[in-house]
Design an enzyme around this catalytic site. Structure first.
Site, PDB file in Angstrom:
ATOM      1  CB  SER A   1      37.146   5.401  30.295  1.00 24.73           C
ATOM      2  OG  SER A   1      37.394   6.488  29.240  1.00 24.73           O
TER       3      SER A   1
ATOM      4  CG  ASP B   1      33.428  10.621  25.313  1.00 28.85           C
ATOM      5  OD1 ASP B   1      34.153  11.287  25.213  1.00 28.85           O
ATOM      6  OD2 ASP B   1      33.385   9.148  25.472  1.00 28.85           O
TER       7      ASP B   1
ATOM      8  CG  HIS C   1      34.425   9.925  28.610  1.00 31.21           C
ATOM      9  ND1 HIS C   1      34.577   9.353  27.672  1.00 31.21           N
ATOM     10  CD2 HIS C   1      34.959   9.430  29.144  1.00 31.21           C
ATOM     11  CE1 HIS C   1      35.149   7.732  28.146  1.00 31.21           C
ATOM     12  NE2 HIS C   1      35.545   8.483  29.023  1.00 31.21           N
TER      13      HIS C   1
END
Lengths: 287, 287
Positions: B153, B232, B265
């Site tokens: 991320s 996600d 995610h």
């Protein structure tokens, strides 16, 4: 069978091509809402899979094992479902139940309390030994004839006591750094009288070493794998695996107790040996 | 070399026959105390091992990856050390730095801030690209010539930007669900002007897609593995991997971008693919 209205999916996550679920439901045994985690491996999409129930320790909840143990990888490979209950009732508040980490919330000790006010809700033995497996096997593609039981620390105590008392229900059994003799350690000596009252005879039914000593026969009992770290801060005062080892030897029980140099009590240890445990269960459950 | 007095072992745990360490030290780049995790595999007891640096995302710290990713098992097998820095300076408090999850504490964005008051401390680029690897390779049995870089991320953004700008230093590179174009997503459009000022030209040096588009040549560049979950929640608005994919295609960069049906995610996804990433790094680092 359709899902009962009281079974609510809180969240689910794709993980190792299976699904890690988190559910809550209105439990009868504890007379309050309970939460649990359930990992279904990819194999569960087309067949009923065996189930391993993991009982967690003090301070933990239904998320600890799914987040920290790294077990889903192995479960996905072997085709095992993993059920992780919470460690105490949490849907009710009782006087003083969050004053200490080792009694009340997160510290249900997997027994059926007989002392008020705990007796109305702290019935984790009935919840784990019967109600929750019945719910899960009725609502998910899990084989109720192939259930294994394991646990860590207080959850190891739960697994050993519940497993020894229900050999027909739990066909494979293991424990990590378990409390094996709660009547002879401070954690148990604090919790058992509060939950069960002052009569020491009632405590013995929740002491794995006492249960092992009382076994009439070990015929048909599942082999037992126990792992213990030797740098575990609770080893000498709380866990005392040598007591259980002696009782198993006396009973002729097929116990493998492994001691691991340098390892502590937490999930750094659990994650390091979880694969061996799940393979032990897979073998016991006929995979 | 003896440990500098400012390097303090906070804790260490035996894990997969290696050691998971947590350290803190007085960092020059950020002018405050910083914390990091370091896993040393069993091979490090008798040889210098390659290092993979893992940069974590928003809301995370130096413990997130060691606790949640299940990476130590693979690192122990391959003989890789794993370094997990914190995600921002945390030893200082600046005005408003904990008001939002996506700016300030836990949100350093792996850049060197130029705007006051952030410029005095928020220098995670210098810390991660230079100071911390130098410290670790000088103090531990880690090979400074074999360092890989990856992240998740916001940490994927850090890995891609730092890796693309320092190809000689980081010999293997990968990312999980990375922010690839911060100048074109809300997270970046909030953070970059605050840390770097209003001149949009200065933001481009911290945008992996812009850096990729500006690459003169891909000769000698390490192959890049990127994994992305298709469920996600941040995919469409924040992550936009298709922008980076197009830039890589334009540059002729050896990128493998894998899209995974059903995955979200978080670390349920990270743990599911971490083994592939560590094997990718092991290959790039000559193991």
């Amino acid at each position: 069978m359709s899902a009962p209205e009281n079974l609510i999916l809180s969240n689910r996550f794709r993980c190792f091509d299976g699904w890690q679920h988190f559910y809550r439901h209105a439990a009868r045994a504890t007379a309050c809402e309970m939460r649990f985690g359930l990992y279904l491996p990819p194999q569960a999409e087309h067949e009923r899979v065996p189930l391993v129930i993991y009982l967690a320790g003090l301070t933990c909840n239904e998320e600890t094992f799914p987040i920290k143990a790294g077990a889903q990888r192995v479960a996905a490979e072997l085709g095992l479902a993993l059920l992780s209950p919470d460690t105490s009732p949490r849907g009710v508040r009782l006087p003083g139940d969050d004053e200490a980490y080792d009694f009340g919330l997160s510290a249900g000790f997997y027994l059926d309390a007989t002392e008020a006010p705990w007796s109305a809700h702290y019935r984790m033995y009935s919840y784990v030994a019967r109600e929750l497996p019945d719910l899960v096997t009725s609502q998910f593609p899990v084989d109720g004839e192939r259930i294994g039981l394991m646990g860590h620390s207080m959850g190891g105590h739960g697994a050993l006591t519940i497993g020894l008392k229900n050999p027909g229900r739990f066909r494979s059994l293991s424990a990590l750094a378990p409390i094996v003799a709660p009547t002879r350690c401070p954690w148990g000596q604090k919790a058992l009288p509060r939950y069960l009252g002052p009569d020491a005879d009632t405590w013995r039914q929740y002491d794995a070493t006492e249960l092992m000593s009382d076994l009439g026969s070990v015929a048909g009992r599942p082999p037992l794998l126990v792992d213990q770290g030797l740098d575990d801060e609770f080893l000498v005062n709380q866990l005392r695996p040598e007591l259980f080892e002696a009782a198993a030897r006396g009973a002729g029980y097929p116990l493998v107790l492994r001691r691991h140099e340098g390892y502590g009590h937490g999930y750094w240890f659990v994650s390091s040996v979880i694969e061996d445990h799940l393979r032990h269960h897979a073998e016991g459950l006929g995979l």
